[in-house]
Design a protein around this motif. Structure first.
Motif, PDB file in Angstrom:
ATOM      1  N   MET A  42      -2.727  17.524  -6.156  1.00  0.00           N
ATOM      2  CA  MET A  42      -1.266  17.456  -6.119  1.00  0.00           C
ATOM      3  C   MET A  42      -0.727  17.656  -4.701  1.00  0.00           C
ATOM      4  N   ALA A  43      -1.498  18.317  -3.829  1.00  0.00           N
ATOM      5  CA  ALA A  43      -1.046  18.599  -2.468  1.00  0.00           C
ATOM      6  C   ALA A  43      -1.188  17.399  -1.535  1.00  0.00           C
ATOM      7  N   ILE A  44      -1.944  16.400  -1.942  1.00  0.00           N
ATOM      8  CA  ILE A  44      -2.161  15.232  -1.081  1.00  0.00           C
ATOM      9  C   ILE A  44      -0.945  14.320  -1.147  1.00  0.00           C
ATOM     10  N   ASP A  45      -0.385  14.021   0.017  1.00  0.00           N
ATOM     11  CA  ASP A  45       0.762  13.120   0.105  1.00  0.00           C
ATOM     12  C   ASP A  45       0.235  11.685   0.193  1.00  0.00           C
ATOM     13  N   ARG A  46       0.086  11.051  -0.941  1.00  0.00           N
ATOM     14  CA  ARG A  46      -0.511   9.717  -1.000  1.00  0.00           C
ATOM     15  C   ARG A  46       0.319   8.681  -0.247  1.00  0.00           C
ATOM     16  N   GLN A  47       1.634   8.779  -0.348  1.00  0.00           N
ATOM     17  CA  GLN A  47       2.492   7.822   0.357  1.00  0.00           C
ATOM     18  C   GLN A  47       2.337   7.963   1.863  1.00  0.00           C
ATOM     19  N   SER A  48       2.192   9.175   2.352  1.00  0.00           N
ATOM     20  CA  SER A  48       1.998   9.393   3.780  1.00  0.00           C
ATOM     21  C   SER A  48       0.664   8.798   4.244  1.00  0.00           C
ATOM     22  N   LEU A  49      -0.370   8.904   3.422  1.00  0.00           N
ATOM     23  CA  LEU A  49      -1.651   8.266   3.759  1.00  0.00           C
ATOM     24  C   LEU A  49      -1.482   6.757   3.910  1.00  0.00           C
ATOM     25  N   ILE A  50      -0.723   6.157   3.022  1.00  0.00           N
ATOM     26  CA  ILE A  50      -0.499   4.715   3.077  1.00  0.00           C
ATOM     27  C   ILE A  50       0.312   4.349   4.316  1.00  0.00           C
ATOM     28  N   ASP A  51       1.390   5.095   4.554  1.00  0.00           N
ATOM     29  CA  ASP A  51       2.288   4.778   5.663  1.00  0.00           C
ATOM     30  C   ASP A  51       1.675   5.037   7.029  1.00  0.00           C
ATOM     31  N   ASN A  52       0.826   6.059   7.149  1.00  0.00           N
ATOM     32  CA  ASN A  52       0.343   6.482   8.459  1.00  0.00           C
ATOM     33  C   ASN A  52      -1.134   6.247   8.724  1.00  0.00           C
ATOM     34  N   VAL A  53      -1.933   6.060   7.676  1.00  0.00           N
ATOM     35  CA  VAL A  53      -3.376   5.905   7.875  1.00  0.00           C
ATOM     36  C   VAL A  53      -3.816   4.479   7.543  1.00  0.00           C
ATOM     37  N   THR A  54      -3.680   4.074   6.292  1.00  0.00           N
ATOM     38  CA  THR A  54      -4.169   2.743   5.912  1.00  0.00           C
ATOM     39  C   THR A  54      -3.225   1.637   6.361  1.00  0.00           C
ATOM     40  N   LYS A  55      -1.917   1.903   6.335  1.00  0.00           N
ATOM     41  CA  LYS A  55      -0.873   0.967   6.792  1.00  0.00           C
ATOM     42  C   LYS A  55      -1.013  -0.412   6.166  1.00  0.00           C
ATOM     43  N   GLY A  56      -1.407  -0.444   4.892  1.00  0.00           N
ATOM     44  CA  GLY A  56      -1.609  -1.726   4.242  1.00  0.00           C
ATOM     45  C   GLY A  56      -0.600  -2.033   3.157  1.00  0.00           C
ATOM     46  N   GLY A  57       0.398  -1.167   2.975  1.00  0.00           N
ATOM     47  CA  GLY A  57       1.410  -1.422   1.959  1.00  0.00           C
ATOM     48  C   GLY A  57       0.893  -1.232   0.544  1.00  0.00           C
ATOM     49  N   GLN A  58      -0.171  -0.438   0.386  1.00  0.00           N
ATOM     50  CA  GLN A  58      -0.727  -0.221  -0.945  1.00  0.00           C
ATOM     51  C   GLN A  58       0.232   0.597  -1.809  1.00  0.00           C
ATOM     52  N   GLU A  59      -0.077   0.640  -3.075  1.00  0.00           N
ATOM     53  CA  GLU A  59       0.689   1.446  -4.022  1.00  0.00           C
ATOM     54  C   GLU A  59      -0.045   2.759  -4.236  1.00  0.00           C
ATOM     55  N   PRO A  60       0.621   3.916  -4.032  1.00  0.00           N
ATOM     56  CA  PRO A  60      -0.067   5.188  -4.257  1.00  0.00           C
ATOM     57  C   PRO A  60      -0.431   5.335  -5.728  1.00  0.00           C
ATOM     58  N   ALA A  61      -1.630   5.808  -5.982  1.00  0.00           N
ATOM     59  CA  ALA A  61      -2.124   5.858  -7.361  1.00  0.00           C
ATOM     60  C   ALA A  61      -2.406   7.292  -7.795  1.00  0.00           C
ATOM     61  N   GLN A  62      -2.209   7.540  -9.061  1.00  0.00           N
ATOM     62  CA  GLN A  62      -2.567   8.806  -9.690  1.00  0.00           C
ATOM     63  C   GLN A  62      -3.759   8.589 -10.624  1.00  0.00           C
ATOM     64  N   TRP A  63      -4.370   7.452 -10.519  1.00  0.00           N
ATOM     65  CA  TRP A  63      -5.453   7.054 -11.415  1.00  0.00           C
ATOM     66  C   TRP A  63      -6.541   6.362 -10.613  1.00  0.00           C
ATOM     67  N   PHE A  64      -7.718   6.223 -11.191  1.00  0.00           N
ATOM     68  CA  PHE A  64      -8.800   5.499 -10.526  1.00  0.00           C
ATOM     69  C   PHE A  64      -8.756   4.022 -10.897  1.00  0.00           C
ATOM     70  N   ALA A  65      -8.561   3.730 -12.154  1.00  0.00           N
ATOM     71  CA  ALA A  65      -8.444   2.356 -12.620  1.00  0.00           C
ATOM     72  C   ALA A  65      -7.000   2.114 -13.040  1.00  0.00           C
ATOM     73  N   ARG A  66      -6.433   1.050 -12.574  1.00  0.00           N
ATOM     74  CA  ARG A  66      -5.035   0.719 -12.845  1.00  0.00           C
ATOM     75  C   ARG A  66      -4.771   0.631 -14.342  1.00  0.00           C
ATOM     76  N   PRO A  67      -3.682   1.255 -14.819  1.00  0.00           N
ATOM     77  CA  PRO A  67      -3.369   1.187 -16.252  1.00  0.00           C
ATOM     78  C   PRO A  67      -3.174  -0.250 -16.726  1.00  0.00           C
ATOM     79  N   GLY A  68      -3.590  -0.500 -17.934  1.00  0.00           N
ATOM     80  CA  GLY A  68      -3.406  -1.827 -18.522  1.00  0.00           C
ATOM     81  C   GLY A  68      -4.539  -2.732 -18.220  1.00  0.00           C
TER      82      GLY A  68
END
Length: 68
Positions: A42-68
């Motif tokens: 819960m302490a990991i800021d997933r959006q910050s990882l996307i914005d500042n590290v990967t910079k790929g516009g990914q969607e932050p996930a709370q799951w390993f496999a996408r629902p559906g």
């Protein structure tokens, strides 16, 4: 590509079924407790990882496999 007016008009990005993850060593005694592991997750800021590290516009996930 996104900076080019012609190419950016043709560019389309959609969600992919790829998941990136960071693994942690859970053998250490202080992470024996599931509540501690949950708190770390819960302490990991997933959006910050996307914005500042990967910079790929990914969607932050709370799951390993996408629902559906």
């Amino acid at each position: 590509m996104k900076a080019d007016p012609v190419l950016s008009a043709e560019y389309e990005q959609s969600p992919s079924l790829c998941t990136y993850y960071y693994g942690f060593n859970t053998k250490a005694p202080f992470v024996d407790d599931a509540r501690v592991r949950r708190a770390l997750s819960m302490a990991i800021d997933r959006q910050s990882l996307i914005d500042n590290v990967t910079k790929g516009g990914q969607e932050p996930a709370q799951w390993f496999a996408r629902p559906g």
